[in-house]
Scaffold this motif. Structure first.
Motif, PDB file in Angstrom:
ATOM      1  N   VAL A 250       0.899  -1.228   0.152  1.00  0.00           N
ATOM      2  CA  VAL A 250       0.023   0.022   0.205  1.00  0.00           C
ATOM      3  C   VAL A 250       0.713   1.190   0.126  1.00  0.00           C
ATOM      4  CG1 VAL A 250      -1.610   1.257   1.396  1.00  0.00           C
ATOM      5  CG2 VAL A 250      -2.076  -0.899   1.074  1.00  0.00           C
ATOM      6  N   VAL A 251       2.012   1.296   0.712  1.00  0.00           N
ATOM      7  CA  VAL A 251       2.705   2.450   0.889  1.00  0.00           C
ATOM      8  C   VAL A 251       3.640   2.493  -0.504  1.00  0.00           C
ATOM      9  CG1 VAL A 251       4.896   3.353   1.978  1.00  0.00           C
ATOM     10  CG2 VAL A 251       3.106   2.400   3.425  1.00  0.00           C
ATOM     11  N   ALA A 252       3.753   1.471  -1.036  1.00  0.00           N
ATOM     12  CA  ALA A 252       4.636   1.584  -2.205  1.00  0.00           C
ATOM     13  C   ALA A 252       3.514   2.202  -3.493  1.00  0.00           C
ATOM     14  CB  ALA A 252       5.227   0.238  -2.863  1.00  0.00           C
ATOM     15  N   PHE A 253       2.567   1.755  -3.283  1.00  0.00           N
ATOM     16  CA  PHE A 253       1.467   2.281  -4.150  1.00  0.00           C
ATOM     17  C   PHE A 253       1.315   3.736  -3.994  1.00  0.00           C
ATOM     18  CE2 PHE A 253      -3.172   3.163  -4.739  1.00  0.00           C
ATOM     19  CZ  PHE A 253      -3.147   2.924  -6.203  1.00  0.00           C
ATOM     20  N   MET A 254       1.222   4.032  -2.547  1.00  0.00           N
ATOM     21  CA  MET A 254       0.868   5.688  -2.452  1.00  0.00           C
ATOM     22  C   MET A 254       1.927   6.373  -2.671  1.00  0.00           C
ATOM     23  SD  MET A 254      -1.114   5.562   0.912  1.00  0.00           S
ATOM     24  CE  MET A 254      -2.695   5.124   1.317  1.00  0.00           C
ATOM     25  N   THR A 255       3.351   5.950  -2.468  1.00  0.00           N
ATOM     26  CA  THR A 255       4.350   6.813  -2.843  1.00  0.00           C
ATOM     27  C   THR A 255       4.858   6.822  -4.343  1.00  0.00           C
ATOM     28  OG1 THR A 255       5.755   5.184  -1.931  1.00  0.00           O
ATOM     29  CG2 THR A 255       5.397   6.977  -0.500  1.00  0.00           C
ATOM     30  N   LEU A 256       4.862   5.493  -4.797  1.00  0.00           N
ATOM     31  CA  LEU A 256       5.383   5.580  -6.274  1.00  0.00           C
ATOM     32  C   LEU A 256       4.743   5.763  -7.403  1.00  0.00           C
ATOM     33  CD1 LEU A 256       7.632   2.398  -5.463  1.00  0.00           C
ATOM     34  CD2 LEU A 256       8.206   4.676  -5.385  1.00  0.00           C
ATOM     35  N   THR A 257       3.352   5.633  -7.409  1.00  0.00           N
ATOM     36  CA  THR A 257       2.357   5.723  -8.426  1.00  0.00           C
ATOM     37  C   THR A 257       1.688   7.001  -8.266  1.00  0.00           C
ATOM     38  OG1 THR A 257       0.502   4.743  -7.376  1.00  0.00           O
ATOM     39  CG2 THR A 257       1.845   3.420  -8.651  1.00  0.00           C
ATOM     40  N   THR A 258       1.290   7.656  -9.213  1.00  0.00           N
ATOM     41  CA  THR A 258       0.624   9.254  -8.974  1.00  0.00           C
ATOM     42  C   THR A 258      -0.759   9.208  -9.813  1.00  0.00           C
ATOM     43  OG1 THR A 258       1.949  10.071 -11.003  1.00  0.00           O
ATOM     44  CG2 THR A 258       2.410  10.711  -8.410  1.00  0.00           C
ATOM     45  N   GLY A 259      -1.575   9.508  -9.480  1.00  0.00           N
ATOM     46  CA  GLY A 259      -2.967   9.703 -10.296  1.00  0.00           C
ATOM     47  C   GLY A 259      -3.683   8.587 -10.335  1.00  0.00           C
ATOM     48  N   LEU A 260      -3.280   7.397  -9.562  1.00  0.00           N
ATOM     49  CA  LEU A 260      -4.199   6.426  -9.487  1.00  0.00           C
ATOM     50  C   LEU A 260      -5.316   6.429  -8.382  1.00  0.00           C
ATOM     51  CD1 LEU A 260      -1.893   3.181 -10.405  1.00  0.00           C
ATOM     52  CD2 LEU A 260      -3.899   3.976 -11.768  1.00  0.00           C
ATOM     53  N   SER A 261      -6.509   5.884  -8.684  1.00  0.00           N
ATOM     54  CA  SER A 261      -7.284   6.038  -7.596  1.00  0.00           C
ATOM     55  C   SER A 261      -7.197   5.431  -6.494  1.00  0.00           C
ATOM     56  CB  SER A 261      -8.840   5.427  -8.312  1.00  0.00           C
ATOM     57  OG  SER A 261      -9.593   5.178  -7.356  1.00  0.00           O
TER      58      SER A 261
ATOM     59  N   PRO B 102      -7.598  -1.377  -1.226  1.00  0.00           N
ATOM     60  CA  PRO B 102      -7.807  -2.791  -0.858  1.00  0.00           C
ATOM     61  C   PRO B 102      -7.375  -3.875  -1.852  1.00  0.00           C
ATOM     62  CG  PRO B 102     -10.170  -1.322  -0.912  1.00  0.00           C
ATOM     63  CD  PRO B 102      -8.899  -0.674  -1.643  1.00  0.00           C
ATOM     64  N   PHE B 103      -7.357  -3.824  -3.026  1.00  0.00           N
ATOM     65  CA  PHE B 103      -6.670  -4.909  -4.155  1.00  0.00           C
ATOM     66  C   PHE B 103      -5.129  -5.018  -3.722  1.00  0.00           C
ATOM     67  CE2 PHE B 103     -10.689  -3.378  -5.717  1.00  0.00           C
ATOM     68  CZ  PHE B 103     -11.510  -4.507  -5.930  1.00  0.00           C
ATOM     69  N   ILE B 104      -4.638  -3.789  -3.677  1.00  0.00           N
ATOM     70  CA  ILE B 104      -3.295  -3.766  -3.541  1.00  0.00           C
ATOM     71  C   ILE B 104      -2.808  -4.261  -2.541  1.00  0.00           C
ATOM     72  CG2 ILE B 104      -1.082  -2.203  -3.270  1.00  0.00           C
ATOM     73  CD1 ILE B 104      -2.389  -2.060  -5.920  1.00  0.00           C
ATOM     74  N   ALA B 105      -3.516  -4.207  -1.326  1.00  0.00           N
ATOM     75  CA  ALA B 105      -3.145  -4.728  -0.016  1.00  0.00           C
ATOM     76  C   ALA B 105      -3.464  -6.328   0.139  1.00  0.00           C
ATOM     77  CB  ALA B 105      -4.205  -4.101   1.298  1.00  0.00           C
ATOM     78  N   VAL B 106      -4.661  -6.697  -0.703  1.00  0.00           N
ATOM     79  CA  VAL B 106      -4.834  -8.097  -0.639  1.00  0.00           C
ATOM     80  C   VAL B 106      -3.442  -8.898  -1.703  1.00  0.00           C
ATOM     81  CG1 VAL B 106      -6.082 -10.066  -1.432  1.00  0.00           C
ATOM     82  CG2 VAL B 106      -7.104  -7.866  -0.362  1.00  0.00           C
ATOM     83  N   ALA B 107      -3.236  -8.057  -2.560  1.00  0.00           N
ATOM     84  CA  ALA B 107      -2.176  -9.000  -3.507  1.00  0.00           C
ATOM     85  C   ALA B 107      -0.783  -8.910  -2.557  1.00  0.00           C
ATOM     86  CB  ALA B 107      -2.000  -8.029  -4.608  1.00  0.00           C
ATOM     87  N   GLY B 108      -0.535  -7.788  -1.882  1.00  0.00           N
ATOM     88  CA  GLY B 108       0.471  -7.736  -0.944  1.00  0.00           C
ATOM     89  C   GLY B 108       0.702  -8.549   0.031  1.00  0.00           C
TER      90      GLY B 108
END
Lengths: 335, 336
Positions: A104-115, A120-126
């Motif tokens: 989740v943190v990687a998603f929030m810091t590394l990607t921009t503009g994604l909803s 939740p899906f990122i977290a489950v996958a992780g």
């Protein structure tokens, strides 16, 4: 003997009823309080009027999510404690929470503009990815509880380190957002979360109950279990799979809630004994109650602030747990 | 048989001495390398011919203190962790399971909330130590029945007290956001920004703790075999458990008060060392001391280099160094 068992079954039923009662009360109180009869009408008529809107539109999804998440975490913890035969095991130990956090943190810091709805899906996958990594690394002609635990600790520590590293190299406003997530909160839970969550829970908790007999046999020790015809590795695999999936979806919706997965099973162990047949459903009910109460406390205590439920899970649960520990002083509480 | 035993003894001793040598090398590296790199001559001159220059000040006031603190904190945490794992009979145990970290954090944050900015680090160390000791004594009381510790009960009491402390701490921080920044400095866990004066405050306690460890080392061997065996051999369990618990409180409490909550060292180092020494605590405890010191000193050195121009929390670096070893040890172990 038979009597004791009947009493324990009654306790399980009582716990489930208690969970429903707490849920019902949660629907009625909040910043706007809705009297209980109106709550009932709103539920039956599917939300007419203003108070009906508050009950079915805002509170009901949050309450249902709290029950599902609490129950999932508690069952996941109980399964793990059974498979790993360690009273200190919890979904955190297998890196499920750590893996979800880091992704989740990687998603929030590394990607921009994604909803943000992807979280939740990122977290489950992780969570699933880390769970599998631990399983694979611990595999050497089968997995053993010792290897799972030690490697799980290693992987979750590494995930924690990566989370911190991403946080300090990312922008500062993210830190507060992420802290909220890692504490675990049900704020802003709506029907779309519930509809994502319930099929999983409805599938996985019954499947977990099927593991009960196998876990009871394994509690007797590895040799005995194999002697009684248990297919150790196969049943371990399924129990771990159910546990990681349950914890994964729960963490995906509510963030990294700790405590429930570790201590809810121990609380009910003091009440219903060590047979997993009763322990698993009782844990589910207890987990739901704890999270409902914690979420309620978070909503009510510091109004208008909505404090993350994760702050209160231990606050709600510990006093009761210590009471059980204290009461059992002579009997001896076994893991 | 005798010859075999003395050969083992010799091998253990040689490895321990090699470890101590490695520790010295890593400490020297930690003193000399960082954002500014020094030579051995600079270090010598900083003490023999101190001239007040920036270089000498960095060496004597920053590098040397943090290296010594890292070594002593690492050693204390690892020894405390090894004892916790015997007391609870659980490989998942560590000093933080005794509520030490969360008790210390709770008291520090409470002190910051109530006293505003009135407290300096030196006072906070006392709050932390009292908090750690209070939590540990509570866990110890809840985890024993009669006057003897019950391993699984101790573990559960510790886990719940630790969770409770953590949740109280987050609650305090959320309600009083201003204390967050002050608290965060302490709660991240670090060996930098402290001076030798801070270490001196707790050194007597650490010394006593280590002494306690070595006193009970042989008894712990028997205890690790199981309670029945220990009682059968006429061991006074109560006495051994009390001294062990005191050792954990003194060692981990002091370490946490000085360096903040550093979690991984106390858990992982005993596992790594047990792979070499087995369950003989007379060797395990000194090995843990040396290996814990090496891990934290090296991690602290590494933390200056991972992100260029920025120091990262030492907890990240301990994970980077420790995790690969941990996984390797777990996979190599035959019987489990």
């Amino acid at each position: 003997m038979l009597n004791a068992k009947r009493k324990q079954t009654a306790i399980v039923v009582l716990l489930v009823l208690l969970a429903l009662a707490v849920a019902f009360i949660s629907l009625s109180i909040g910043s706007v309080s809705v009297p209980l009869p109106e709550v009932l009408t709103a539920l039956l008529t599917n939300g007419g009027g203003e108070s009906g809107m508050i009950v079915t539109g805002f509170r009901l999804p949050r309450v249902i999510a709290a029950m599902l998440v609490g129950a999932s975490l508690a069952v996941a913890g109980a399964l793990l404690q059974g498979v790993l035969r360690n009273p200190l095991a919890s979904p955190d130990v297998l890196g499920v929470t750590g893996g979800a956090s880091v992704s989740v943190v990687a998603f929030m810091t590394l990607t921009t503009g994604l909803s943000i709805h992807w979280v939740p899906f990122i977290a489950v996958a992780g969570a699933m990815a880390t769970g599998s990594l631990v399983y694979i690394l611990a595999w050497r002609k089968g997995v053993s509880p010792y290897r799972m635990i030690i490697i799980g600790i290693g992987i979750s520590t590494a995930a924690g380190a990566m989370t911190t590293l991403l946080l300090i190299s990312g922008p500062a406003y993210l830190a507060a957002q992420v802290l909220n997530w890692t504490t675990g909160s049900l704020y802003g839970t709506n029907w779309s979360y519930v509809s994502m969550l319930w099929p999983w829970v409805a599938l996985l908790i019954p499947l977990s109950l099927l593991c009960a007999r196998e876990l009871n046999v394994q509690a007797l020790g590895e040799e005995t279990a194999v002697g009684l015809g248990s297919r150790l590795q196969l049943s371990r695999f399924f129990a771990l799979l159910f546990s990681v999936s349950l914890a994964g979806v729960a963490v995906g919706v509510a963030g990294a809630l700790s405590f429930i997965g570790l201590l809810a099973p121990h609380m009910v162990r003091a009440l219903v004994g060590h047979s997993y047949r009763l322990l698993l459903p009782a844990s589910a009910a207890a987990g739901a109650i704890i999270l409902l109460l914690a979420d309620l406390a978070g909503r009510m205590l510091f109004q208008p602030l909505d404090i993350p439920a994760g702050v209160f899970t231990a606050g709600v649960g510990t006093p009761f747990f210590l009471y059980l520990l204290f009461r059992k002083r002579r009997g001896g509480l076994r893991g | 048989m005798m010859a075999e035993q003395s050969a083992r003894k010799g091998r253990m001793l040689t490895m321990l001495i090699a470890g101590a040598f490695l520790l010295l090398v890593s400490m020297l590296a930690s003193i000399l390398y960082g954002l500014r790199i020094f030579g051995l001559r600079d270090l010598w001159q900083a003490y023999s011919a101190f001239d007040g220059s920036t270089e000498h000040l960095i060496l004597t006031n920053t590098r040397v203190p943090r290296t010594l603190i890292a070594a002593i904190v690492g050693a204390s945490l690892a020894m405390a962790g090894a004892i916790m794992q015997v007391l609870t009979k659980n490989g998942l145990a560590s000093p933080s399971l005794f509520g030490i970290n969360s008790g210390a954090s709770l008291f520090v944050v409470a002190a910051l909330v109530m006293g505003g900015g009135a407290f300096a680090l030196k006072q906070l160390i006392w709050f932390a130590f009292i908090g750690a000791a209070a939590a540990a004594v509570l866990v110890f009381a809840l985890g024993s029945s009669g006057s003897r510790i019950e391993p699984s009960r101790l573990a559960l009491a510790g886990a719940s007290i630790a969770a409770f402390g953590t949740s109280m701490t987050s609650g305090l921080i959320l309600v009083n956001k201003q204390s967050l920044d002050d608290a965060l400095f302490w709660m991240i866990g670090s060996v930098s920004g402290r001076s030798l004066e801070h270490l001196e405050l707790v050194l007597p306690y650490i010394g006593t703790g280590m002494l306690c460890c070595m006193l009970v080392a042989r008894a712990l061997n028997v205890m690790a075999l199981g309670e029945e065996n220990a009682m059968g051999l006429g061991m006074r369990m109560k006495y051994v458990q009390m001294v062990s618990a005191a050792a954990v409180i003194l060692l981990a409490g002091s370490a946490v008060s000085v360096a903040g909550p550093i979690a991984f060292v106390g858990l992982v180092v005993p596992h790594l060392c047990r792979a070499v020494t087995g369950n003989d605590h007379r060797w395990l405890l000194p090995y843990c001391a040396v290996a814990g010191a090496i891990l934290l000193v090296t991690a602290d050195t590494l933390s200056r280099f991972i992100v260029p121009g920025k120091e990262i929390p030492v907890g990240i670096a301990t994970a980077i160094i420790g995790v690969p070893f941990l996984i390797r040890v777990a996979r190599r172990k035959k019987d489990a």
